[in-house]
Scaffold this motif. Structure first.
Motif, PDB file in Angstrom:
ATOM      1  N   THR A  12       0.847  -1.200   0.000  1.00  0.00           N
ATOM      2  CA  THR A  12       0.000   0.000   0.000  1.00  0.00           C
ATOM      3  C   THR A  12       0.879   1.245   0.000  1.00  0.00           C
ATOM      4  OG1 THR A  12      -1.737  -1.140   1.197  1.00  0.00           O
ATOM      5  CG2 THR A  12      -1.745   1.260   1.338  1.00  0.00           C
TER       6      THR A  12
ATOM      7  N   LEU B 287       2.216   4.799   0.708  1.00  0.00           N
ATOM      8  CA  LEU B 287       2.054   5.745   1.820  1.00  0.00           C
ATOM      9  C   LEU B 287       2.639   7.075   1.363  1.00  0.00           C
ATOM     10  CD1 LEU B 287       1.576   6.162   5.016  1.00  0.00           C
ATOM     11  CD2 LEU B 287       4.037   5.842   5.166  1.00  0.00           C
TER      12      LEU B 287
ATOM     13  N   GLY C 217       0.455  10.279   4.507  1.00  0.00           N
ATOM     14  CA  GLY C 217       0.029   9.448   5.641  1.00  0.00           C
ATOM     15  C   GLY C 217      -1.107  10.042   6.461  1.00  0.00           C
ATOM     16  N   THR C 218      -1.701  11.146   6.015  1.00  0.00           N
ATOM     17  CA  THR C 218      -2.731  11.769   6.866  1.00  0.00           C
ATOM     18  C   THR C 218      -4.055  11.015   6.855  1.00  0.00           C
ATOM     19  OG1 THR C 218      -3.432  13.313   5.125  1.00  0.00           O
ATOM     20  CG2 THR C 218      -1.700  14.071   6.631  1.00  0.00           C
ATOM     21  N   GLU C 219      -4.225  10.098   5.913  1.00  0.00           N
ATOM     22  CA  GLU C 219      -5.353   9.162   5.971  1.00  0.00           C
ATOM     23  C   GLU C 219      -4.882   7.870   6.645  1.00  0.00           C
ATOM     24  OE1 GLU C 219      -8.434   9.671   5.005  1.00  0.00           O
ATOM     25  OE2 GLU C 219      -8.384  11.269   3.522  1.00  0.00           O
TER      26      GLU C 219
ATOM     27  N   TRP D  71      -8.639  25.161   2.352  1.00  0.00           N
ATOM     28  CA  TRP D  71      -9.593  24.740   3.392  1.00  0.00           C
ATOM     29  C   TRP D  71      -9.497  23.243   3.707  1.00  0.00           C
ATOM     30  CZ3 TRP D  71     -14.290  26.872   0.230  1.00  0.00           C
ATOM     31  CH2 TRP D  71     -14.679  25.962  -0.753  1.00  0.00           C
TER      32      TRP D  71
ATOM     33  N   GLY E 112      -8.366  20.482   5.893  1.00  0.00           N
ATOM     34  CA  GLY E 112      -7.845  20.208   7.240  1.00  0.00           C
ATOM     35  C   GLY E 112      -7.245  21.428   7.899  1.00  0.00           C
TER      36      GLY E 112
ATOM     37  N   ASN F  74      -2.069  19.430   8.229  1.00  0.00           N
ATOM     38  CA  ASN F  74      -2.569  18.534   7.157  1.00  0.00           C
ATOM     39  C   ASN F  74      -2.086  18.990   5.796  1.00  0.00           C
ATOM     40  OD1 ASN F  74      -5.256  18.225   9.092  1.00  0.00           O
ATOM     41  ND2 ASN F  74      -4.618  16.394   8.000  1.00  0.00           N
TER      42      ASN F  74
ATOM     43  N   ARG G  87       1.553  18.076   5.047  1.00  0.00           N
ATOM     44  CA  ARG G  87       1.853  16.660   4.772  1.00  0.00           C
ATOM     45  C   ARG G  87       0.949  16.031   3.721  1.00  0.00           C
ATOM     46  NH1 ARG G  87       5.606  13.784   7.440  1.00  0.00           N
ATOM     47  NH2 ARG G  87       4.883  11.944   6.319  1.00  0.00           N
ATOM     48  N   GLY G  88      -0.315  16.411   3.746  1.00  0.00           N
ATOM     49  CA  GLY G  88      -1.292  15.750   2.860  1.00  0.00           C
ATOM     50  C   GLY G  88      -1.031  16.094   1.398  1.00  0.00           C
TER      51      GLY G  88
ATOM     52  N   ASN H 298      -7.593   8.185  -2.140  1.00  0.00           N
ATOM     53  CA  ASN H 298      -8.367   7.758  -0.969  1.00  0.00           C
ATOM     54  C   ASN H 298      -9.852   7.597  -1.313  1.00  0.00           C
ATOM     55  OD1 ASN H 298      -8.499   7.242   1.941  1.00  0.00           O
ATOM     56  ND2 ASN H 298      -9.725   9.107   1.953  1.00  0.00           N
TER      57      ASN H 298
ATOM     58  N   ALA I  55     -14.034  14.561  -0.047  1.00  0.00           N
ATOM     59  CA  ALA I  55     -12.718  15.204  -0.173  1.00  0.00           C
ATOM     60  C   ALA I  55     -12.816  16.568  -0.861  1.00  0.00           C
ATOM     61  CB  ALA I  55     -11.776  14.285  -0.942  1.00  0.00           C
ATOM     62  N   ASP I  56     -11.849  17.434  -0.555  1.00  0.00           N
ATOM     63  CA  ASP I  56     -11.960  18.825  -0.996  1.00  0.00           C
ATOM     64  C   ASP I  56     -11.462  19.106  -2.410  1.00  0.00           C
ATOM     65  OD1 ASP I  56     -13.268  20.205   1.056  1.00  0.00           O
ATOM     66  OD2 ASP I  56     -11.494  20.104   2.308  1.00  0.00           O
TER      67      ASP I  56
ATOM     68  N   LEU J  61      -7.562   2.601 -10.397  1.00  0.00           N
ATOM     69  CA  LEU J  61      -6.142   2.278 -10.252  1.00  0.00           C
ATOM     70  C   LEU J  61      -5.960   0.751 -10.274  1.00  0.00           C
ATOM     71  CD1 LEU J  61      -3.777   4.336  -9.642  1.00  0.00           C
ATOM     72  CD2 LEU J  61      -3.945   3.578  -7.273  1.00  0.00           C
TER      73      LEU J  61
ATOM     74  N   LEU K 286       0.660   3.504  -9.623  1.00  0.00           N
ATOM     75  CA  LEU K 286       0.600   4.684  -8.767  1.00  0.00           C
ATOM     76  C   LEU K 286      -0.064   5.798  -9.561  1.00  0.00           C
ATOM     77  CD1 LEU K 286       4.229   4.934  -7.277  1.00  0.00           C
ATOM     78  CD2 LEU K 286       2.149   4.185  -6.074  1.00  0.00           C
TER      79      LEU K 286
ATOM     80  N   ALA L 209     -12.525  20.544   9.411  1.00  0.00           N
ATOM     81  CA  ALA L 209     -13.845  19.906   9.276  1.00  0.00           C
ATOM     82  C   ALA L 209     -13.980  19.320   7.881  1.00  0.00           C
ATOM     83  CB  ALA L 209     -14.948  20.931   9.513  1.00  0.00           C
TER      84      ALA L 209
HETATM   85  C1  FAD Z   1      -7.315  16.006  11.066  1.00  0.00           C
HETATM   86  C2  FAD Z   1      -7.574  15.749   9.626  1.00  0.00           C
HETATM   87  C3  FAD Z   1      -8.311  16.649   8.888  1.00  0.00           C
HETATM   88  C4  FAD Z   1      -8.562  16.440   7.533  1.00  0.00           C
HETATM   89  N1  FAD Z   1      -9.305  17.367   6.851  1.00  0.00           N
HETATM   90  C5  FAD Z   1      -9.534  17.171   5.526  1.00  0.00           C
HETATM   91  C6  FAD Z   1     -10.292  18.127   4.798  1.00  0.00           C
HETATM   92  O1  FAD Z   1     -10.748  19.150   5.310  1.00  0.00           O
HETATM   93  N2  FAD Z   1     -10.504  17.880   3.481  1.00  0.00           N
HETATM   94  C7  FAD Z   1     -10.022  16.761   2.855  1.00  0.00           C
HETATM   95  O2  FAD Z   1     -10.248  16.593   1.659  1.00  0.00           O
HETATM   96  N3  FAD Z   1      -9.294  15.834   3.533  1.00  0.00           N
HETATM   97  C8  FAD Z   1      -9.036  16.026   4.845  1.00  0.00           C
HETATM   98  N4  FAD Z   1      -8.314  15.101   5.551  1.00  0.00           N
HETATM   99  C9  FAD Z   1      -7.860  13.889   4.868  1.00  0.00           C
HETATM  100  C10 FAD Z   1      -6.413  13.898   4.322  1.00  0.00           C
HETATM  101  O3  FAD Z   1      -5.609  14.869   4.965  1.00  0.00           O
HETATM  102  C11 FAD Z   1      -6.406  14.154   2.803  1.00  0.00           C
HETATM  103  O4  FAD Z   1      -7.230  13.227   2.127  1.00  0.00           O
HETATM  104  C12 FAD Z   1      -4.991  14.080   2.203  1.00  0.00           C
HETATM  105  O5  FAD Z   1      -4.991  14.675   0.939  1.00  0.00           O
HETATM  106  C13 FAD Z   1      -4.476  12.632   2.089  1.00  0.00           C
HETATM  107  O6  FAD Z   1      -3.209  12.680   1.459  1.00  0.00           O
HETATM  108  P1  FAD Z   1      -1.975  11.829   2.044  1.00  0.00           P
HETATM  109  O7  FAD Z   1      -0.825  12.116   1.154  1.00  0.00           O
HETATM  110  O8  FAD Z   1      -1.762  12.129   3.480  1.00  0.00           O
HETATM  111  O9  FAD Z   1      -2.538  10.372   1.836  1.00  0.00           O
HETATM  112  P2  FAD Z   1      -2.087   8.976   2.490  1.00  0.00           P
HETATM  113  O10 FAD Z   1      -2.678   8.836   3.845  1.00  0.00           O
HETATM  114  O11 FAD Z   1      -0.612   8.778   2.379  1.00  0.00           O
HETATM  115  O12 FAD Z   1      -2.804   7.967   1.467  1.00  0.00           O
HETATM  116  C14 FAD Z   1      -4.202   7.976   1.288  1.00  0.00           C
HETATM  117  C15 FAD Z   1      -4.567   6.864   0.282  1.00  0.00           C
HETATM  118  O13 FAD Z   1      -4.096   7.194  -1.013  1.00  0.00           O
HETATM  119  C16 FAD Z   1      -3.184   6.198  -1.493  1.00  0.00           C
HETATM  120  N5  FAD Z   1      -2.148   6.929  -2.233  1.00  0.00           N
HETATM  121  C17 FAD Z   1      -1.537   8.076  -1.855  1.00  0.00           C
HETATM  122  N6  FAD Z   1      -0.765   8.551  -2.847  1.00  0.00           N
HETATM  123  C18 FAD Z   1      -0.874   7.661  -3.870  1.00  0.00           C
HETATM  124  C19 FAD Z   1      -0.332   7.606  -5.199  1.00  0.00           C
HETATM  125  N7  FAD Z   1       0.489   8.568  -5.674  1.00  0.00           N
HETATM  126  N8  FAD Z   1      -0.664   6.568  -5.991  1.00  0.00           N
HETATM  127  C20 FAD Z   1      -1.496   5.596  -5.534  1.00  0.00           C
HETATM  128  N9  FAD Z   1      -2.054   5.608  -4.306  1.00  0.00           N
HETATM  129  C21 FAD Z   1      -1.751   6.638  -3.482  1.00  0.00           C
HETATM  130  C22 FAD Z   1      -2.699   5.465  -0.253  1.00  0.00           C
HETATM  131  O14 FAD Z   1      -2.301   4.147  -0.532  1.00  0.00           O
HETATM  132  C23 FAD Z   1      -3.951   5.523   0.617  1.00  0.00           C
HETATM  133  O15 FAD Z   1      -4.846   4.518   0.210  1.00  0.00           O
HETATM  134  C24 FAD Z   1      -8.045  15.287   6.901  1.00  0.00           C
HETATM  135  C25 FAD Z   1      -7.279  14.375   7.637  1.00  0.00           C
HETATM  136  C26 FAD Z   1      -7.043  14.589   8.976  1.00  0.00           C
HETATM  137  C27 FAD Z   1      -6.214  13.611   9.747  1.00  0.00           C
END
Ligand code: FAD
Length: 291
Positions: free
Chosen positions: A30, A32, A35-37, A101, A103, A107, A110-111, A119, A124-125, A162, A167, A194
């Motif tokens: 999987t 990563l 990692g915020t999800e 907007w 997170g 977020n 890192r996100g 995800n 999602a936004d 996918l 990827l 939110a």
């Molecule tokens: C406190 C909090 C608040 C949040 N608020 C919001 C919000 O307001 N709006 C919103 O939309 N989201 C929100 N989120 C969710 C999250 O932050 C977002 O969805 C973020 O964009 C996830 O990206 P990531 O890189 O951290 O994903 P990850 O956690 O690393 O991965 C998420 C998923 O995507 C897959 N993945 C990631 N990158 C790839 C790639 N390049 N190719 C294939 N698969 C991949 C992973 O395997 C996993 O299944 C929040 C999360 C938290 C913890």
């Protein structure tokens, strides 16, 4: 209950090529990214995938490039990168807004946009903006790459197109929205941290003509929505009801009715389907008044 991290493994390839080869040899890994999800799921003891492939540090996935016709965003680009990109703000304000907007600041640091898309959350936004802008995805594997309209990527709730071993590499958006009026609004329990109860990202191009009055009609309209169906969605019935129409009370009522036919919102802990459908219609009307 928290997960036992000793049960998990993390492989950290040095390059994208190595990551793709590793994924080809074990497609059950999987990815990563920020990692915020995934880390939230790990903390909560809800991450069944035990073997992770870190792509977080891969520079090849983190870029924003602009050509005269398109902008391309690497899947590993963070929301902070997007929020402060002048190139994105100039042509794609809906995406800048969505990044700002998402997170909290942490977020956004890192996100990644790739994680947000893959995800597959209907709430999602970034997806509503990407749908409105006709984004195209590039998917990459050890054996090559393919592109697809973003509108075809989400198959059902949290299921995507996918394939094993692939990827998400990048997201491309055509720079063809000069002159469009844009509107974005997210309704949540508060302004930060939110997840949306419902959100719309809309674009409209008005026909040339008198600057006001019923003769001005809608030449093109794009309505992207979060939490209105089981996947992020374009509201094509409402779009059809509005195309080539002037903005009048009759048109607005028709657009609200059309939206009601296609809205099948999720009912969950954040909101009810009934509330989501009603608010989405109100947001659509607010957008139309802005035109
Ligand atoms: C406190 C909090 C608040 C949040 N608020 C919001 C919000 O307001 N709006 C919103 O939309 N989201 C929100 N989120 C969710 C999250 O932050 C977002 O969805 C973020 O964009 C996830 O990206 P990531 O890189 O951290 O994903 P990850 O956690 O690393 O991965 C998420 C998923 O995507 C897959 N993945 C990631 N990158 C790839 C790639 N390049 N190719 C294939 N698969 C991949 C992973 O395997 C996993 O299944 C929040 C999360 C938290 C913890």
């Amino acid at each position: 209950m928290r997960s036992n991290v000793a049960e998990y493994s993390l492989t950290q390839p040095i390059t994208l090529t190595e990551a793709l080869q590793t994924l080809a040899s074990d497609p059950t890994l999987t990815p990563l990214a920020g990692g915020t999800e995934l880390m939230v799921a790990l903390s909560a003891g809800r991450l069944p995938q035990k073997n992770l492939l870190s792509i977080n540090h891969l520079r090849e996935l983190r870029f924003i490039t602009t050509t005269p016709t398109d902008i391309t965003i690497g899947s590993g680009t963070t929301f902070t990168d997007i929020r402060y990109s002048e190139a994105i703000a100039a042509d794609f304000p809906l995406l800048t807004q969505a990044a700002s907007w998402t997170g909290s600041i942490a977020n956004q640091n890192r996100g990644t946009i790739g994680g947000n898309i893959v995800n597959g959350s209907p709430a999602a936004d970034s997806p509503p903006a990407l749908l409105a802008y006709d984004a195209t995805l590039t998917l990459i594997s050890a054996t090559g790459q393919r592109t697809m309209p973003y509108g075809d990527f989400h198959l059902s709730y949290k299921k995507t197109a996918l394939a094993p071993g692939e990827l998400l590499y990048s997201i491309s958006i055509p720079r063809s929205f000069a002159g469009y009026v844009s509107y974005a609004r997210k309704v949540g329990t508060r302004n930060a941290q939110a997840i949306s109860k419902v959100a719309l990202a809309c674009l409209a191009l008005m026909n040339e003509g008198p600057s006001s009055g019923p003769a001005r009609t809608i030449k093109d309209i794009r309505i992207g929505a979060a939490s209105l169906r089981e996947t992020p969605t374009r509201c094509t019935a409402a779009e059809q009801a509005l195309l080539n129409q002037p903005i009048t009370p009759v048109t607005i009522a028709a657009a609200r009715a059309a939206l009601a036919t296609e809205a099948r919102p999720i009912d969950d802990i954040r909101s009810t389907a009934k509330y989501r459908a009603a608010v989405a219609a109100n947001l659509l009307e607010q957008f139309l008044h802005s035109l």
